[in-house]
Design a protein around this motif. Structure first.
Motif, PDB file in Angstrom:
ATOM      1  N   VAL A  65       0.839  -1.201   0.000  1.00 55.22           N
ATOM      2  CA  VAL A  65       0.000   0.000   0.000  1.00 55.22           C
ATOM      3  C   VAL A  65       0.874   1.250   0.000  1.00 55.22           C
ATOM      4  CG1 VAL A  65      -1.696   1.332   1.308  1.00 55.22           C
ATOM      5  CG2 VAL A  65      -1.927  -1.163   1.146  1.00 55.22           C
ATOM      6  N   TYR A  66       0.572   2.149  -0.930  1.00 53.89           N
ATOM      7  CA  TYR A  66       1.188   3.474  -0.978  1.00 53.89           C
ATOM      8  C   TYR A  66       0.057   4.479  -0.789  1.00 53.89           C
ATOM      9  CZ  TYR A  66       5.346   1.165  -2.816  1.00 53.89           C
ATOM     10  OH  TYR A  66       6.434   0.354  -2.962  1.00 53.89           O
ATOM     11  N   TYR A  67      -0.083   4.964   0.412  1.00 56.77           N
ATOM     12  CA  TYR A  67      -1.178   5.891   0.724  1.00 56.77           C
ATOM     13  C   TYR A  67      -1.060   7.165  -0.127  1.00 56.77           C
ATOM     14  CZ  TYR A  67      -3.725   9.471   3.334  1.00 56.77           C
ATOM     15  OH  TYR A  67      -4.548  10.510   3.677  1.00 56.77           O
ATOM     16  N   ALA A  68      -2.156   7.524  -0.785  1.00 62.90           N
ATOM     17  CA  ALA A  68      -2.170   8.750  -1.613  1.00 62.90           C
ATOM     18  C   ALA A  68      -2.287   9.962  -0.690  1.00 62.90           C
ATOM     19  CB  ALA A  68      -3.328   8.712  -2.608  1.00 62.90           C
ATOM     20  N   VAL A  69      -1.185  10.656  -0.519  1.00 58.46           N
ATOM     21  CA  VAL A  69      -1.088  11.729   0.477  1.00 58.46           C
ATOM     22  C   VAL A  69      -2.114  12.838   0.243  1.00 58.46           C
ATOM     23  CG1 VAL A  69       0.461  13.516   1.388  1.00 58.46           C
ATOM     24  CG2 VAL A  69       1.323  11.206   0.969  1.00 58.46           C
ATOM     25  N   LYS A  70      -2.493  13.046  -1.023  1.00 55.28           N
ATOM     26  CA  LYS A  70      -3.394  14.171  -1.293  1.00 55.28           C
ATOM     27  C   LYS A  70      -4.754  14.045  -0.612  1.00 55.28           C
ATOM     28  CE  LYS A  70      -5.621  13.067  -5.798  1.00 55.28           C
ATOM     29  NZ  LYS A  70      -5.157  11.709  -6.057  1.00 55.28           N
ATOM     30  N   ALA A  71      -5.162  12.827  -0.239  1.00 60.35           N
ATOM     31  CA  ALA A  71      -6.479  12.656   0.390  1.00 60.35           C
ATOM     32  C   ALA A  71      -6.552  13.349   1.755  1.00 60.35           C
ATOM     33  CB  ALA A  71      -6.811  11.177   0.537  1.00 60.35           C
ATOM     34  N   ASN A  72      -5.471  13.250   2.497  1.00 57.82           N
ATOM     35  CA  ASN A  72      -5.374  13.963   3.780  1.00 57.82           C
ATOM     36  C   ASN A  72      -3.909  13.947   4.202  1.00 57.82           C
ATOM     37  OD1 ASN A  72      -5.352  14.746   6.555  1.00 57.82           O
ATOM     38  ND2 ASN A  72      -7.526  14.245   6.671  1.00 57.82           N
ATOM     39  N   PRO A 240     -13.814   2.714  -2.265  1.00 54.82           N
ATOM     40  CA  PRO A 240     -14.839   3.667  -1.827  1.00 54.82           C
ATOM     41  C   PRO A 240     -15.093   3.609  -0.325  1.00 54.82           C
ATOM     42  CG  PRO A 240     -15.905   1.711  -2.719  1.00 54.82           C
ATOM     43  CD  PRO A 240     -14.410   1.462  -2.776  1.00 54.82           C
ATOM     44  N   VAL A 241     -15.676   4.662   0.199  1.00 50.96           N
ATOM     45  CA  VAL A 241     -16.173   4.634   1.578  1.00 50.96           C
ATOM     46  C   VAL A 241     -17.654   4.990   1.530  1.00 50.96           C
ATOM     47  CG1 VAL A 241     -13.972   5.275   2.597  1.00 50.96           C
ATOM     48  CG2 VAL A 241     -15.616   7.072   2.045  1.00 50.96           C
ATOM     49  N   GLY A 282     -11.246   8.319   4.491  1.00 48.35           N
ATOM     50  CA  GLY A 282     -12.563   8.902   4.206  1.00 48.35           C
ATOM     51  C   GLY A 282     -13.581   8.747   5.320  1.00 48.35           C
ATOM     52  N   ASP A 283     -13.774   7.513   5.791  1.00 48.77           N
ATOM     53  CA  ASP A 283     -14.841   7.321   6.784  1.00 48.77           C
ATOM     54  C   ASP A 283     -14.309   7.329   8.214  1.00 48.77           C
ATOM     55  OD1 ASP A 283     -13.531   4.935   6.714  1.00 48.77           O
ATOM     56  OD2 ASP A 283     -15.298   3.694   6.344  1.00 48.77           O
ATOM     57  N   GLN A 284     -13.149   7.933   8.417  1.00 51.96           N
ATOM     58  CA  GLN A 284     -12.602   8.022   9.771  1.00 51.96           C
ATOM     59  C   GLN A 284     -12.643   9.457  10.311  1.00 51.96           C
ATOM     60  OE1 GLN A 284     -12.108   5.313  11.469  1.00 51.96           O
ATOM     61  NE2 GLN A 284     -12.674   4.179   9.629  1.00 51.96           N
ATOM     62  N   GLY A 285     -13.391  10.315   9.654  1.00 47.09           N
ATOM     63  CA  GLY A 285     -13.459  11.706  10.103  1.00 47.09           C
ATOM     64  C   GLY A 285     -14.877  12.254  10.150  1.00 47.09           C
ATOM     65  N   LEU A 366     -20.659  13.372   8.294  1.00 47.29           N
ATOM     66  CA  LEU A 366     -19.917  12.122   8.470  1.00 47.29           C
ATOM     67  C   LEU A 366     -19.140  11.790   7.203  1.00 47.29           C
ATOM     68  CD1 LEU A 366     -22.942  10.395  10.172  1.00 47.29           C
ATOM     69  CD2 LEU A 366     -20.920  11.315  11.316  1.00 47.29           C
ATOM     70  N   SER A 367     -18.174  10.895   7.353  1.00 50.51           N
ATOM     71  CA  SER A 367     -17.311  10.500   6.221  1.00 50.51           C
ATOM     72  C   SER A 367     -16.617  11.708   5.589  1.00 50.51           C
ATOM     73  CB  SER A 367     -18.113   9.748   5.146  1.00 50.51           C
ATOM     74  OG  SER A 367     -18.303   8.410   5.522  1.00 50.51           O
ATOM     75  N   ALA A 368     -16.108  12.581   6.433  1.00 57.81           N
ATOM     76  CA  ALA A 368     -15.472  13.801   5.910  1.00 57.81           C
ATOM     77  C   ALA A 368     -13.944  13.761   6.048  1.00 57.81           C
ATOM     78  CB  ALA A 368     -16.034  15.023   6.625  1.00 57.81           C
ATOM     79  N   GLY A 369     -13.375  12.563   6.149  1.00 51.96           N
ATOM     80  CA  GLY A 369     -11.934  12.460   6.384  1.00 51.96           C
ATOM     81  C   GLY A 369     -11.055  12.686   5.162  1.00 51.96           C
ATOM     82  N   ALA A 370     -11.612  12.486   3.962  1.00 51.79           N
ATOM     83  CA  ALA A 370     -10.798  12.580   2.748  1.00 51.79           C
ATOM     84  C   ALA A 370     -11.218  13.763   1.890  1.00 51.79           C
ATOM     85  CB  ALA A 370     -10.931  11.296   1.930  1.00 51.79           C
TER      86      ALA A 370
END
Ligand SMILES: *Cc1c(COP(=O)(O)O)cnc(C)c1O
Length: 394
Positions: A65-72, A240-241, A282-285, A366-370
């Motif tokens: 996994v390479y987390y896409a930094v732009k999401a957060n 998706p989330v 995404g769904d952690q915020g 809800l789901s405002a993490g990304a």
């Protein structure tokens, strides 16, 4: 007509309530913070973010996994993932700098944006990042000039149908062109190493994965026949989330993708990669906002909150619908959710069903993490939401 709408509205509000109750039940620490934190604030569950990575790894054990930094790109998010040894995907010197300051080794960083500023390539290559996506001859020429021995992987265009945030029109080429780009890279002294695609962000359509993996295999074989041994299959982002609807679960996507890989890559690629962004944060915020006004205009009920599409909710303009929750009982009414600024484009959602709110009430998105805080500007002088990272489990 009115009744069916109200029925749909009830379901919508119940869904948001159930989501909120589950979310806070699993994270009891949030219960105390939610009613008291200053607004607007994005509360992010760091344990939850880590668990998402663990979950993806569990269901896709052969994938890095390479987390896409732009999401957060919040340092605590990056640091939490770094602790678990995650890789990272970056597009800019700014993102790269953040990772380097956390001591992320450059071997764990890739750059999959197919069109990159020359200064960024120079900086990245200089610090040891060595893998770059391409999807044009001119990008190959540019990289060959600045980073002469770099490894490149080519982005193919794949369908983004059913993805709420499609990306396919902007990037990617067909298999034939991709092959010529890889050959061109080789002639220029670069090392052609692989293939990448992106099924579209918030992808809820398994067929996109099917076409993408099938076409990647076709390119892989064609490259082999031209004497290029590819090593990396990068499957991009797209996990998706849930927002206002349920979506494919990670395990469902993993099961399907692994089946496709067995079928189309009987000899597995040396390295399989994924670059989830939304699927990790995404769904952690929860974005905590406050009602600042109410109005009736032309028979419509307007509700104004202290954030908006310019201060974090830009994806609302592209059709993302956040579940909105207000902790209140009472008859539901239909609302248009207006943002804080004076701009008429600043509308967060229409058709939101809520019990009658009062100025000062908190609305939970809800789901405002990304793709929220990273997009936020200070347009009209309103601040970006602050971010508060919590480890919700007491
Ligand atoms: C934005 C992006 C991602 C992340 O996409 P998600 O849909 O958020 O998972 C991954 N790879 C690339 C190249 C991207 O541009």
């Amino acid at each position: 007509m009115k009744e069916t709408l109200l029925r749909a509205g009830e379901l919508q509000f119940k869904y948001a309530r159930r989501y909120f109750e589950e979310f806070t039940a699993e994270r009891p620490a949030l219960r105390e913070i939610l009613p008291t934190v200053e607004t607007p604030t994005l509360l992010l569950d760091l344990e939850g973010v880590k668990n998402r990575l663990i979950q993806i790894r569990y269901h896709l054990p052969e994938v890095r996994v390479y987390y896409a930094v732009k999401a957060n790109d919040h340092p605590q998010v990056l640091s939490a993932l770094h602790q678990l040894g995650s890789g990272f995907e970056v597009a800019s010197s700014g993102e790269l700098q953040k990772l380097l300051s956390l001591k992320v080794p450059p071997e764990r960083i890739i750059s999959s944006n197919p069109v990159k500023p020359p200064e960024f390539i120079d900086y990245a290559y200089g610090v040891g990042v060595n893998r770059f996506a391409v999807d044009s001859f001119s990008e190959v020429d540019k990289i060959a000039r600045i980073a002469p021995r770099a490894r490149v992987y080519v982005r193919i265009a794949v369908p983004n149908e059913g993805s709420e945030w499609p990306l396919s029109r902007k990037f990617g080429v067909d298999v034939g062109t991709a092959l010529r780009i890889l050959e061109h890279a080789k002639e220029k002294g670069l090392v052609p190493v692989g293939v990448t695609f992106h099924v579209g962000s918030q992808c809820n359509n398994l067929r996109n994965w099917f076409i993408a993996i099938r076409d990647s295999a076709e390119l892989w074989e064609k490259a082999r026949l031209r004497g290029m041994r590819l090593l990396i299959l990068n499957m991009g982002g797209g996990i998706p989330v849930r927002y206002i609807n349920e979506v494919l679960r990670i395990e469902d996507i993993a099961y399907y993708v692994r089946g496709l890989l067995r079928k189309y890559f009987p000899t597995p690629p040396y390295e399989l990669q994924m670059e989830p962004g939304r699927g990790i944060v995404g769904d952690q915020g929860v974005l905590v906002t406050q009602v600042i006004g109410k109005a009736q205009r032309g028979g419509e009920n307007w509700l104004y909150v202290d954030t908006g599409v310019f201060n974090g909710l830009a994806e609302a303009l592209g059709g993302i619908r956040y579940p909105v929750y207000l902790e209140k009982e009472g008859e539901l009414k239909e609302w248009i959710l207006g943002g804080v600024s004076c701009d008429s484009m600043d509308v967060i959602a229409r058709g939101v069903y809520l019990p009658e709110p009062e100025v000062g009430d908190r609305l939970y998105l809800l789901s405002a993490g990304a793709y929220t805080t990273v997009y936020a500007s200070e347009f009209n002088g309103f601040p970006r939401p602050r971010i508060l990272c919590v480890s919700g489990r007491l």
